[in-house]
Design a protein around this motif. Structure first.
Motif, PDB file in Angstrom:
ATOM      1  N   UNK A  41       0.850  -1.187   0.000  1.00 36.45           N
ATOM      2  CA  UNK A  41       0.000   0.000   0.000  1.00 36.45           C
ATOM      3  C   UNK A  41       0.886   1.237   0.000  1.00 36.45           C
ATOM      4  N   UNK A  42       0.620   2.148  -0.932  1.00 34.28           N
ATOM      5  CA  UNK A  42       1.381   3.392  -1.034  1.00 34.28           C
ATOM      6  C   UNK A  42       0.446   4.460  -1.584  1.00 34.28           C
ATOM      7  N   UNK A  43       0.265   5.536  -0.822  1.00 32.59           N
ATOM      8  CA  UNK A  43      -0.575   6.634  -1.284  1.00 32.59           C
ATOM      9  C   UNK A  43       0.156   7.956  -1.057  1.00 32.59           C
ATOM     10  N   UNK A  44      -0.575   9.031  -0.925  1.00 34.15           N
ATOM     11  CA  UNK A  44       0.047  10.353  -0.779  1.00 34.15           C
ATOM     12  C   UNK A  44       0.502  10.644   0.642  1.00 34.15           C
ATOM     13  N   UNK A  45       0.255   9.737   1.586  1.00 38.37           N
ATOM     14  CA  UNK A  45       0.624   9.981   2.979  1.00 38.37           C
ATOM     15  C   UNK A  45       1.444   8.878   3.622  1.00 38.37           C
ATOM     16  N   UNK A  46       1.297   7.643   3.132  1.00 35.54           N
ATOM     17  CA  UNK A  46       1.959   6.531   3.817  1.00 35.54           C
ATOM     18  C   UNK A  46       2.214   5.360   2.884  1.00 35.54           C
ATOM     19  N   UNK A  47       3.077   4.471   3.400  1.00 36.46           N
ATOM     20  CA  UNK A  47       3.361   3.210   2.713  1.00 36.46           C
ATOM     21  C   UNK A  47       3.369   2.117   3.776  1.00 36.46           C
ATOM     22  N   UNK A  48       2.869   0.943   3.400  1.00 40.73           N
ATOM     23  CA  UNK A  48       2.893  -0.193   4.317  1.00 40.73           C
ATOM     24  C   UNK A  48       2.796  -1.483   3.535  1.00 40.73           C
ATOM     25  N   UNK A  49       3.214  -2.568   4.207  1.00 45.12           N
ATOM     26  CA  UNK A  49       2.962  -3.917   3.699  1.00 45.12           C
ATOM     27  C   UNK A  49       2.027  -4.573   4.701  1.00 45.12           C
ATOM     28  N   UNK A  50       1.127  -5.413   4.197  1.00 45.82           N
ATOM     29  CA  UNK A  50       0.105  -5.972   5.079  1.00 45.82           C
ATOM     30  C   UNK A  50      -0.249  -7.398   4.707  1.00 45.82           C
ATOM     31  N   UNK A  51      -0.702  -8.117   5.718  1.00 48.45           N
ATOM     32  CA  UNK A  51      -1.349  -9.407   5.550  1.00 48.45           C
ATOM     33  C   UNK A  51      -2.793  -9.165   5.965  1.00 48.45           C
ATOM     34  N   UNK A  52      -3.710  -9.329   5.027  1.00 48.73           N
ATOM     35  CA  UNK A  52      -5.126  -9.064   5.285  1.00 48.73           C
ATOM     36  C   UNK A  52      -5.931 -10.350   5.324  1.00 48.73           C
ATOM     37  N   UNK A  53      -6.876 -10.406   6.272  1.00 44.51           N
ATOM     38  CA  UNK A  53      -7.859 -11.481   6.357  1.00 44.51           C
ATOM     39  C   UNK A  53      -9.223 -10.876   6.070  1.00 44.51           C
ATOM     40  N   UNK A  54      -9.835 -11.295   4.974  1.00 43.17           N
ATOM     41  CA  UNK A  54     -11.101 -10.696   4.552  1.00 43.17           C
ATOM     42  C   UNK A  54     -12.201 -11.734   4.347  1.00 43.17           C
ATOM     43  N   UNK A  55     -12.081 -12.874   4.947  1.00 46.71           N
ATOM     44  CA  UNK A  55     -13.057 -13.942   4.750  1.00 46.71           C
ATOM     45  C   UNK A  55     -14.263 -13.739   5.666  1.00 46.71           C
ATOM     46  N   UNK A  56     -15.212 -14.680   5.597  1.00 44.80           N
ATOM     47  CA  UNK A  56     -16.350 -14.625   6.508  1.00 44.80           C
ATOM     48  C   UNK A  56     -15.827 -14.690   7.941  1.00 44.80           C
TER      49      UNK A  56
END
Length: 142
Positions: A41-56
């Motif tokens: 993730x990189x936008x106009x304010x920050x950058x990060x790396x992530x592990x996301x859980x988006x399941x039920x």
């Protein structure tokens, strides 16, 4: 201030440049675990790396418990600054669970002078995240 088109072009240029600077196949969505993915993730304010859980919610809780049990390993051997948030809200108000590492310096995808630092941060931290995942994926999947 940048127009939408200028902003889109800068974003595109960054990701093309990142791919050329660090050419490798990242795991990202190819975890073979439903709802679990890695993200840059990189936008106009920050950058990060992530592990996301988006399941039920049931599968998310099950997987999150395993990741919580591995927290000590992740912190001691791979990413000591990883932040665990069981309830993380995306900009669209969707609730997910996320483990992430933010870049602590001020950066912007609109500022090419910050790109090299972000690319190096992405490469180092995502590589460590993926190494952790590859070593412990059988536990996370179970």
């Amino acid at each position: 201030m940048f127009s939408k088109e200028e902003s889109r072009k800068l974003r595109e240029d960054f990701w093309i440049s990142f791919g050329k600077s660090f050419p490798r196949k990242w795991i990202l969505y190819n975890t073979k675990i439903k709802g679990l993915s890695f993200k840059f993730y990189f936008d106009t304010k920050k950058a990060l790396v992530a592990l996301d859980l988006e399941d039920d919610i049931e599968n998310r809780i099950n997987c999150w418990e395993k990741l919580e049990a591995l927290k000590g390993v992740l912190h001691s051997r791979y990413l000591p600054k990883a932040i665990y948030e069981e309830e993380y809200y995306l900009d669209n108000r969707k609730e997910i669970s996320r483990i992430y590492i933010p870049l602590e310096q001020k950066v912007s995808i609109h500022n090419k002078n910050t790109w090299q630092a972000v690319m190096e941060f992405f490469n180092i931290n995502m590589s460590l995240f993926e190494t952790f995942f590859e070593e412990y994926q059988d536990i996370i999947k179970s």
